[in-house]
Design an enzyme around this catalytic site. Structure first.
Site, PDB file in Angstrom:
ATOM      1  N   ALA A  32       0.771  -1.259  -0.094  1.00 10.57           N
ATOM      2  CA  ALA A  32       0.018   0.133   0.107  1.00 10.57           C
ATOM      3  C   ALA A  32       0.830   1.176   0.183  1.00 10.57           C
ATOM      4  O   ALA A  32       0.454   2.413  -0.549  1.00 10.57           O
ATOM      5  CB  ALA A  32      -0.963   0.051   1.075  1.00 10.57           C
ATOM      6  N   ASP A  33       2.012   1.145   0.712  1.00 11.57           N
ATOM      7  CA  ASP A  33       2.960   2.190   0.886  1.00 11.57           C
ATOM      8  C   ASP A  33       3.462   2.925  -0.676  1.00 11.57           C
ATOM      9  O   ASP A  33       3.330   3.955  -1.193  1.00 11.57           O
ATOM     10  CB  ASP A  33       4.082   2.244   1.710  1.00 11.57           C
ATOM     11  N   TYR A  34       3.779   1.622  -1.565  1.00 14.71           N
ATOM     12  CA  TYR A  34       4.146   1.886  -2.839  1.00 14.71           C
ATOM     13  C   TYR A  34       3.311   2.262  -3.772  1.00 14.71           C
ATOM     14  O   TYR A  34       3.638   3.187  -4.629  1.00 14.71           O
ATOM     15  CB  TYR A  34       5.105   0.562  -3.420  1.00 14.71           C
ATOM     16  N   GLY A  69       2.583   5.827  -2.893  1.00 15.46           N
ATOM     17  CA  GLY A  69       3.496   6.823  -3.363  1.00 15.46           C
ATOM     18  C   GLY A  69       3.384   7.073  -5.116  1.00 15.46           C
ATOM     19  O   GLY A  69       3.430   8.177  -5.425  1.00 15.46           O
TER      20      GLY A  69
END
EC number: 2.8.3.22
Length: 405
Positions: free
Chosen positions: A174-176, A179
């Site tokens: 989810a972070d990538y 981003g």
């Protein structure tokens, strides 16, 4: 070092990365790979927590930091100190983009909210990444990638049928994803600024990035109240076979036959062309209705051969198949090397060469580049304060004595 290069498409764009860990900083990393001058603003004590995530290095940080914080200049600055907030505002006045991921209201509490910063620099583009967004009843809840996977629905789908839901591939997926969405938002906002001269802020929530990648889950539930369940290693709602199969040597392959033509190719690869006849499994609807039988046939075939043998026969018939690569497999893949997916960068202060993922996407005229590894904490503080704000040694020493930097 001025952190930029005129041969890249984002040359001349200055980005302040005041965020931590991966999501918002990953957006800044992508911008930096294509020429933006990225200033990594960190607290003087400890800096970004990402420095301590992953495999430690002799330098006191981690391999994660060296790879994911590439092409950035580290500037230490205590934003909670009035002098730190003042310096931050001065940097904002000379910048194009701000990436942050503080809990909603935190920057406002320090007098650094959008209402303040946009007056200082009306052309500013501000990416705000949180777990749940800047609005809504959950906005104040803490959120990390694993939480976003849960709320966004992807964790529910990962795992064996009726079994415990598992991590969907990567704990930081989810972070990538966020981003990437954040980077798209920044580029769109830069285009809008070209046309209007005005900046704007971008509200990116981790769970929304996950939820957006949900194919027909939403319309299927909205129209038919259909809830998709876990399918394990075989997803047979639309295609069969469509899953993972273990080979004789204990390895795994992925095989996907989305059409009848592709299944006919697989049948030929298995030496059983009769399976693709209309009277057996030549029709996708028939295969879906008898998915367990079809999967068993493919499973038995795969288990009788090594992975290399299965893939050789699939490739010979143009059947969509691939190995389930671990990282060692990826390093040894000739296609990976032909595409230069891995790049070796000298880590001079470690006396070693660091191999990391190369820049994507590949632009034909202005490809991105990796010009430096993740910086030491505060490595560029003096350089940036002198270069951008014109500070002298006396002013910098004063800030240091007050523990602002």
């Amino acid at each position: 070092m001025d952190g930029t290069t005129t041969t890249l498409p984002l040359a001349g764009i200055r980005v302040i990365d005041a965020a931590t860990v991966i999501a918002a900083p990953f957006c800044a990393t992508l911008l930096g790979e294509f020429g933006a001058d990225v200033l990594k603003v960190e607290h003087p004590i400890g800096g970004d927590a990402l420095r301590r995530f992953g495999t430690p290095t002799a330098r006191g940080d981690t391999l994660t930091w060296l790879s994911e914080s590439r092409n950035k200049r580290s500037v230490t600055l205590n934003l909670q100190h009035p002098e730190g907030a003042r310096v931050f505002k001065e940097l904002i006045a000379h910048s194009d983009v701000l990436c942050e991921n503080f809990r909603p209201g935190t920057l406002e509490k320090w007098g650094l909210g959008w209402d303040v910063l946009s007056k200082i620099n009306p052309r500013l583009i501000m990416l705000r990444v949180t777990g749940y967004g800047q609005t809504g009843p959950y906005r104040d809840r803490p959120g990390f990638a694993r939480i976003a996977h849960a709320v966004g629905g992807i964790a529910y789908l990962a795992g064996m049928p009726k079994g415990t839901p598992v991590t969907p591939g990567s704990t930081t997926l989810a972070d990538y994803m966020t981003g990437l969405y954040g980077c798209i938002g920044v580029l769109l906002a830069l285009r809008h600024r070209e046309q209007t001269g005005r900046g704007q802020y971008i509200d990116a929530a981790l769970y929304e990035s996950v939820f957006r990648c949900s194919d027909e889950l939403v319309p299927a539930y909205g129209m038919y109240r259909k809830v998709r369940e876990r399918h394990g290693s075989h997803y047979n709602e639309f295609a069969c076979p469509h899953g993972h199969f273990q080979t004789k040597d204990g390895k795994w392959v992925a095989i996907s036959c989305a059409t009848d033509k592709l299944f006919a190719r697989l049948a030929n690869a298995m030496g059983r062309p009769e399976l693709a006849s209309s009277s057996v499994y030549g029709d996708q609807k028939v295969r879906l209705a008898h998915a367990s039988d079809v999967n068993e046939i493919v499973r038995d075939w795969c288990s009788s051969l090594t992975r290399a043998e299965v893939l050789e026969r699939c490739y010979a018939t143009a059947t969509p198949a691939a190995p389930l690569n671990d990282i060692a497999d990826f390093f040894g893949d000739r296609h990976v090397h032909a595409r230069r997916n891995l790049v070796a960068i000298d880590a001079e202060d470690l006396g070693e060469t660091l191999i990391m993922p190369n820049v994507v996407p590949k632009l034909s005229e202005t490809p991105g580049s990796i010009r430096s590894l993740g910086p030491k904490l505060g490595e560029h503080t003096e350089e940036v304060l002198k270069e951008i704000l014109g500070m002298c040694d006396e002013q910098i020493n004063d800030l240091r004595s007050k523990r602002v930097i």
